[in-house]
Design a protein around this motif. Structure first.
Motif, mmCIF file in Angstrom:
data_model
loop_
_atom_site.group_PDB
_atom_site.id
_atom_site.type_symbol
_atom_site.label_atom_id
_atom_site.label_comp_id
_atom_site.label_asym_id
_atom_site.label_seq_id
_atom_site.Cartn_x
_atom_site.Cartn_y
_atom_site.Cartn_z
ATOM 1 N N THR A 99 1.362 -0.747 -0.402
ATOM 2 C CA THR A 99 0.117 0.041 0.028
ATOM 3 C C THR A 99 0.572 0.858 -0.099
ATOM 4 O O THR A 99 0.581 2.118 -0.798
ATOM 5 C CB THR A 99 -1.041 -0.389 1.427
ATOM 6 O OG1 THR A 99 -1.402 -1.652 1.851
ATOM 7 C CG2 THR A 99 -1.873 0.847 1.581
ATOM 8 N N ARG A 133 -4.369 5.187 5.692
ATOM 9 C CA ARG A 133 -4.979 4.546 6.406
ATOM 10 C C ARG A 133 -6.110 6.268 5.800
ATOM 11 O O ARG A 133 -7.429 6.488 5.716
ATOM 12 C CB ARG A 133 -5.765 4.340 7.907
ATOM 13 C CG ARG A 133 -7.108 3.490 7.771
ATOM 14 C CD ARG A 133 -6.530 2.675 9.222
ATOM 15 N NE ARG A 133 -6.043 1.335 9.652
ATOM 16 C CZ ARG A 133 -4.808 1.083 9.828
ATOM 17 N NH1 ARG A 133 -4.076 1.987 10.865
ATOM 18 N NH2 ARG A 133 -3.929 -0.561 9.723
ATOM 19 N N ASN A 137 -9.551 7.960 4.315
ATOM 20 C CA ASN A 137 -10.515 8.452 5.278
ATOM 21 C C ASN A 137 -10.874 10.217 4.103
ATOM 22 O O ASN A 137 -12.128 10.123 4.291
ATOM 23 C CB ASN A 137 -9.957 8.213 6.195
ATOM 24 C CG ASN A 137 -10.641 6.772 6.997
ATOM 25 O OD1 ASN A 137 -11.438 6.410 6.298
ATOM 26 N ND2 ASN A 137 -10.131 7.138 8.065
ATOM 27 N N ALA A 142 -13.798 5.755 2.669
ATOM 28 C CA ALA A 142 -13.430 3.880 3.855
ATOM 29 C C ALA A 142 -14.566 2.663 3.483
ATOM 30 O O ALA A 142 -13.935 2.104 3.358
ATOM 31 C CB ALA A 142 -13.643 4.777 5.093
ATOM 32 N N THR A 146 -10.134 -1.260 1.993
ATOM 33 C CA THR A 146 -9.768 -1.709 2.841
ATOM 34 C C THR A 146 -8.744 -1.686 3.022
ATOM 35 O O THR A 146 -7.694 -2.663 2.232
ATOM 36 C CB THR A 146 -10.499 -3.473 2.974
ATOM 37 O OG1 THR A 146 -12.089 -3.091 3.312
ATOM 38 C CG2 THR A 146 -10.263 -4.270 4.686
ATOM 39 N N LEU A 147 -8.191 -1.448 4.205
ATOM 40 C CA LEU A 147 -6.572 -1.400 3.833
ATOM 41 C C LEU A 147 -6.076 -2.839 5.196
ATOM 42 O O LEU A 147 -6.426 -2.310 6.883
ATOM 43 C CB LEU A 147 -5.895 -0.402 5.265
ATOM 44 C CG LEU A 147 -4.023 -0.576 4.348
ATOM 45 C CD1 LEU A 147 -3.982 0.840 4.365
ATOM 46 C CD2 LEU A 147 -3.404 -1.518 5.960
ATOM 47 N N GLU A 149 -2.988 -4.695 7.681
ATOM 48 C CA GLU A 149 -2.078 -4.315 8.103
ATOM 49 C C GLU A 149 -1.858 -5.529 8.723
ATOM 50 O O GLU A 149 -2.210 -6.315 9.509
ATOM 51 C CB GLU A 149 -1.959 -3.033 9.582
ATOM 52 C CG GLU A 149 -0.576 -2.560 10.001
ATOM 53 C CD GLU A 149 -0.721 -1.902 11.058
ATOM 54 O OE1 GLU A 149 -1.550 -1.122 11.080
ATOM 55 O OE2 GLU A 149 0.023 -2.026 11.819
#
Ligand SMILES: C[S@@+](CC[C@H](N)C(=O)[O-])C[C@H]1O[C@@H](n2cnc3c(N)ncnc32)[C@H](O)[C@@H]1O
Length: 231
Positions: A99, A133, A137, A142, A146-147, A149
């Protein structure tokens, strides 16, 4: 004697002329045949023209990421390529490995806002994940992005749904593992897009896998590998 001197002068002038041409071609990043190398074609492009306020806002955030939070993000022309590809394929499920600060993710996001699709993107570094993120946003993504981690090598094994586009842009020696784990999920007619496919960085095992499988068709352009899973 006079003739020898003349010959030396002529040879000298020709040599200076040829060196000048080679030098100017090298400085312009062009081959000796006058054909642009790599990004020459993109000289024909113009900056994106936003179609509405939402697109204008996202393009502004993309410029801000490049100016203030850049970490090995794809160049803008590759981002635009990702957006065009995803939107034109009507992609519903895009997976990104790597990402960083969310630059390429936002280009995908622009397409997916139009197609009603989703991006799942993986980042192992906590600081970059937090920056991404925040960028998703503030871009209003949002619900679109979808991130996850963590280590993508482990996390992607949880995926179950068919994938329209898999974008590889993380640890280069890991591409073969991502391909092995996710190829079964790529839908027929789906794409694997791999970044940094050049002689210095491409992993020979990955290159072998995408160029010898009869179910795949691969081209490489300007460091981007484009692999079609045939129908
Ligand atoms: C080239 S950057 C990604 C750039 C991003 N695609 C963009 O254009 O904005 C590669 C990222 O992959 C992440 N990465 C490396 N190995 C990873 C792994 N095993 N799992 C998840 N992320 C990883 C790195 O921390 C780094 O931020």
């Amino acid at each position: 004697m006079e003739r020898t001197l003349k010959t030396i002068v002529i040879v000298g002038i020709v040599a200076i002329g040829i060196s000048g041409i080679l030098l100017s071609n090298a400085l312009a990043g062009r081959s000796g045949r006058g054909i642009p190398d790599g990004q020459g074609d993109s000289d024909l492009e113009k900056p994106p023209v936003p179609m509405d306020e939402n697109e204008k806002k996202i393009l502004g955030i993309l410029d801000d990421i490049r100016a203030n939070q850049s970490y090995r993000n794809v160049p803008p022309q590759d981002g635009r390529f990702l957006r065009i590809t995803a939107e034109s394929m009507n992609a519903k499920n895009v997976i990104e490995i790597g990402t960083s600060t969310g630059y390429s993710g936002l280009w995908f996001g622009m397409a997916l806002q139009k197609t009603g699709g989703k991006l799942t993107t993986y980042e192992i570094d906590a600081q970059r994940a937090a920056a991404a993120r925040a960028n998703f946003n503030r871009a209003g993504m949002a619900d679109t992005i979808t991130l996850v981690e963590g280590d993508a090598h482990e996390e992607v094994t949880k995926l179950k749904d068919p994938i329209d586009i898999l974008f590889l842009d993380a640890d280069k020696e890991g591409y073969i593992d991502y391909l092995t784990k996710l190829l079964p999920l790529i839908r027929p007619g789906g794409l694997i897009i791999a970044h940094n496919i050049n002689p210095q960085m491409a992993d020979p095992k990955y290159m072998e896998a995408i160029t010898t499988n009869p179910n795949l068709e691969t081209i490489v352009r300007s460091g981007v590998g484009l692999t079609l899973k045939k129908r």
